[in-house]
Design a protein around this motif. Structure first.
Motif, short mmCIF file in Angstrom:
data_model
loop_
_atom_site.label_atom_id
_atom_site.label_comp_id
_atom_site.label_asym_id
_atom_site.label_seq_id
_atom_site.Cartn_x
_atom_site.Cartn_y
_atom_site.Cartn_z
N THR A 1 72.45 -4.15 28.44
CA THR A 1 71.95 -3.62 29.87
C THR A 1 71.20 -3.36 29.61
O THR A 1 70.44 -4.46 30.61
CB THR A 1 73.14 -2.99 30.05
OG1 THR A 1 72.77 -1.75 29.13
CG2 THR A 1 74.66 -3.17 30.30
N HIS A 2 70.38 -3.48 28.29
CA HIS A 2 68.53 -2.63 28.87
C HIS A 2 68.13 -2.26 27.66
O HIS A 2 68.66 -1.24 26.59
CB HIS A 2 67.97 -1.83 30.41
CG HIS A 2 69.15 -0.12 29.94
ND1 HIS A 2 70.05 -0.16 30.11
CD2 HIS A 2 68.26 0.55 30.19
CE1 HIS A 2 70.50 1.64 30.56
NE2 HIS A 2 69.26 1.56 30.21
N LEU A 3 66.72 -1.82 27.61
CA LEU A 3 66.19 -1.56 26.08
C LEU A 3 65.96 -0.34 26.20
O LEU A 3 65.16 -0.05 24.89
CB LEU A 3 64.58 -2.05 26.40
CG LEU A 3 64.00 -1.78 27.13
CD1 LEU A 3 62.32 -2.02 27.14
CD2 LEU A 3 63.94 -1.03 28.83
N HIS A 4 67.05 0.25 27.16
CA HIS A 4 66.71 2.36 26.70
C HIS A 4 67.29 2.12 25.23
O HIS A 4 68.11 1.61 25.16
CB HIS A 4 66.72 3.18 27.59
CG HIS A 4 65.55 2.63 28.34
ND1 HIS A 4 66.54 3.24 30.33
CD2 HIS A 4 64.84 2.60 28.49
CE1 HIS A 4 65.62 3.08 30.99
NE2 HIS A 4 64.58 2.59 30.07
N PRO A 5 66.57 3.09 23.83
CA PRO A 5 67.60 3.55 22.16
C PRO A 5 68.96 3.53 22.84
O PRO A 5 69.30 2.94 21.62
CB PRO A 5 67.08 4.66 22.39
CG PRO A 5 64.82 4.59 23.35
CD PRO A 5 65.32 3.55 24.35
N ASP A 6 69.72 3.56 23.45
CA ASP A 6 70.83 4.68 24.01
C ASP A 6 71.47 3.24 23.73
O ASP A 6 72.71 3.35 23.50
CB ASP A 6 71.26 5.37 23.92
CG ASP A 6 70.43 5.54 26.11
OD1 ASP A 6 69.57 5.08 26.24
OD2 ASP A 6 71.25 6.04 26.76
N HIS A 7 70.99 2.39 23.59
CA HIS A 7 71.48 1.05 24.44
C HIS A 7 71.10 0.54 23.47
O HIS A 7 71.84 -0.44 23.34
CB HIS A 7 71.12 0.36 25.73
CG HIS A 7 71.59 1.86 26.97
ND1 HIS A 7 72.95 1.24 27.67
CD2 HIS A 7 71.34 2.68 27.26
CE1 HIS A 7 73.07 2.63 28.47
NE2 HIS A 7 72.08 3.07 28.50
N VAL A 8 70.07 -0.52 23.32
CA VAL A 8 69.73 -1.34 21.83
C VAL A 8 69.70 -1.04 20.84
O VAL A 8 69.36 -1.50 20.12
CB VAL A 8 68.46 -2.10 22.83
CG1 VAL A 8 67.48 -1.08 22.73
CG2 VAL A 8 68.45 -3.62 22.21
N GLY B 1 75.91 0.73 33.03
CA GLY B 1 75.24 0.78 32.47
C GLY B 1 74.29 2.29 33.01
O GLY B 1 75.27 2.49 33.44
N ASP B 2 73.27 2.23 33.06
CA ASP B 2 72.68 3.01 33.79
C ASP B 2 72.09 3.36 35.27
O ASP B 2 71.90 3.74 35.62
CB ASP B 2 71.24 3.10 32.91
CG ASP B 2 71.83 4.64 31.95
OD1 ASP B 2 72.07 4.88 31.49
OD2 ASP B 2 70.60 4.50 31.09
N MET B 3 72.79 2.46 35.59
CA MET B 3 72.39 2.18 37.08
C MET B 3 72.94 3.17 38.61
O MET B 3 72.36 3.37 39.22
CB MET B 3 72.15 0.25 37.62
CG MET B 3 71.59 -0.20 37.10
SD MET B 3 69.18 -0.21 37.54
CE MET B 3 69.50 -0.49 39.19
N GLY C 1 63.58 -0.65 38.33
CA GLY C 1 63.62 0.44 38.07
C GLY C 1 64.39 1.56 37.34
O GLY C 1 63.20 2.31 37.45
N HIS C 2 64.95 1.23 36.50
CA HIS C 2 65.73 2.22 35.47
C HIS C 2 65.08 1.85 34.52
O HIS C 2 64.48 2.33 33.54
CB HIS C 2 67.08 1.98 35.37
CG HIS C 2 67.09 3.53 34.72
ND1 HIS C 2 66.82 4.64 34.05
CD2 HIS C 2 67.90 2.61 33.65
CE1 HIS C 2 67.31 4.55 33.05
NE2 HIS C 2 67.67 3.54 32.28
N ALA C 3 65.30 -0.01 34.36
CA ALA C 3 64.44 -0.75 33.36
C ALA C 3 63.46 -1.81 34.13
O ALA C 3 64.58 -2.05 34.80
CB ALA C 3 65.92 -1.45 32.38
ZN LIG Z 1 68.70 3.50 30.42
#
Ligand SMILES: [Zn+2]
Length: 359
Positions: free
Chosen positions: A93-100, A222-224, A203-205
């Motif tokens: 979903t996006h680049l944050h470490p817990d996701h990628v 995701g985190d949205m 806005g979040h990523a």
């Molecule tokens: Zn995130």
């Protein structure tokens, strides 16, 4: 925590998937929950039964951080939850470490000659993740310390501690696949015979991708949109004049037209219904915070660091500081970009915001 959580509904009850196992949400859709060693102690991932290039298997959505314990949880899932089938592709979903964080490992583990287990991601987040994990050019280090100093975290001991910190991003995302497939707003991805539509959000990523399946009535958010906590919205050192809160509030409104009974699959918390109510709560939450920030600036000019006791009514450790300052700055910047606040750099090198004459 969301004080109006009771306006949401958890149709699956309180039962969580046990570590290393999954829970079926719809035919071919499984919920996996990985433990994390942070105050945010888990992430939800999704396994979707799929067929790619004639091969049967699974698409996984998001990956977890790269830690030996996380790999071990995945190994248990691979061994017991995939019905003996392979992982065919990895959607992030996006680049944050817990996701990628583990995308490189999962893609590598399931690729073989002529059969790539491909990473799918937005272009912006893919390339920013590749830059961010670079030990020299990556996130953190001196540019972050300088940026935070200009927001008021300029005490010498704080600056030294920031500079001494191990950059967190490369430690949790040690590598990235060197090729990927781009997901773009409006794309329809066929997963196991169902169309999933990509909805981009900012806005979040920089370019977060949520996935909506109309036929199954599911939104992988995701985190949205999270049920219990408000999504982090921060200004970061690589884009110091950004207005991410405006971007976030505009982005969540893109989910308003989805059917009200949509089951929202968030990255943190439990699957819920009440999407439109939650979007309304998030708007109200940020409107309250913006009003508090305006009030504080009416009393005296404020830096982002000055606002921390007002906005975070708990002590913050060094690792929480960048996010907290970034979040305070996001509120200041929305008001600054709207012309309701003016900013100026004082003699101590700190940006402070004051109410505009007509504010
Ligand atoms: Zn995130």
């Amino acid at each position: 925590m969301n004080p109006q959580e009771s306006a949401l509904h958890y149709p699956l009850g309180d039962e969580l998937p046990a570590p290393g196992t999954t829970r079926e949400l719809a035919p071919g859709v499984r919920w996996l929950r990985l433990q994390m060693p942070f105050s945010l102690d888990h992430i939800n991932l999704w396994l979707l039964r799929d067929r790619v290039d004639g091969r049967e298997g699974w698409t996984v959505v998001d990956c977890g951080i790269d830690r030996p314990e996380t790999r071990a949880q995945w190994e248990s899932v691979f061994a017991t939850q995939l019905e003996g089938l392979p992982v065919l592709r990895v959607l992030v979903t996006h680049l944050h470490p817990d996701h990628v964080g583990l995308a490189h490992w999962i893609c590598g583990r399931w690729s073989q000659a002529g059969q790539d287990c491909r990473l799918w991601m937005s272009g912006t987040d893919y390339f920013l993740a590749r830059v961010g994990r670079d030990p020299v050019e990556g996130f953190g280090g001196e540019p972050l310390a300088r940026f935070l100093g200009a927001q008021g975290l300029n005490a010498p001991e704080t600056q030294q501690a920031l500079l001494a910190r191990t950059p967190y991003y490369p430690s949790l995302v040690p590598d990235m696949p060197r090729s990927y497939r781009r997901m773009v707003e409006g794309d329809l991805i066929d997963i196991g015979g169902h169309a999933w539509r990509c909805i981009s959000g900012r806005g979040h990523a920089p370019e977060h991708i949520a996935l909506h399946c109309e036929a199954l009535g599911l939104l992988i958010a995701g985190d949205m949109v999270l049920p219990r906590i408000s999504t982090n919205v921060s200004v970061h050192e690589d884009e110091p004049e950004a207005n991410p809160l405006r971007d976030f509030l505009a982005s969540i409104d893109k989910y308003l037209p989805l059917p009200p009974q949509t089951l929202v699959l968030p990255s943190h918390g439990k699957p819920f219904t009440g999407l439109q109510a939650r979007i309304g709560q998030l708007h109200a939450h940020h409107a309250d915070r913006l009003a508090e920030v305006m009030d504080a600036c009416r009393q005296a000019p404020q830096s982002a660091a000055d606002l921390l006791p007002l906005m975070f009514k708990r002590p913050l450790d060094l690792n929480q500081m960048p996010i907290a300052v970034g979040e305070a700055l996001a509120h200041l910047h929305l008001l600054w970009h709207e012309g309701r606040l003016l900013r100026g750099m004082d003699a101590d090198g700190v940006w402070r915001f004051r109410v505009a004459p007509q504010g």
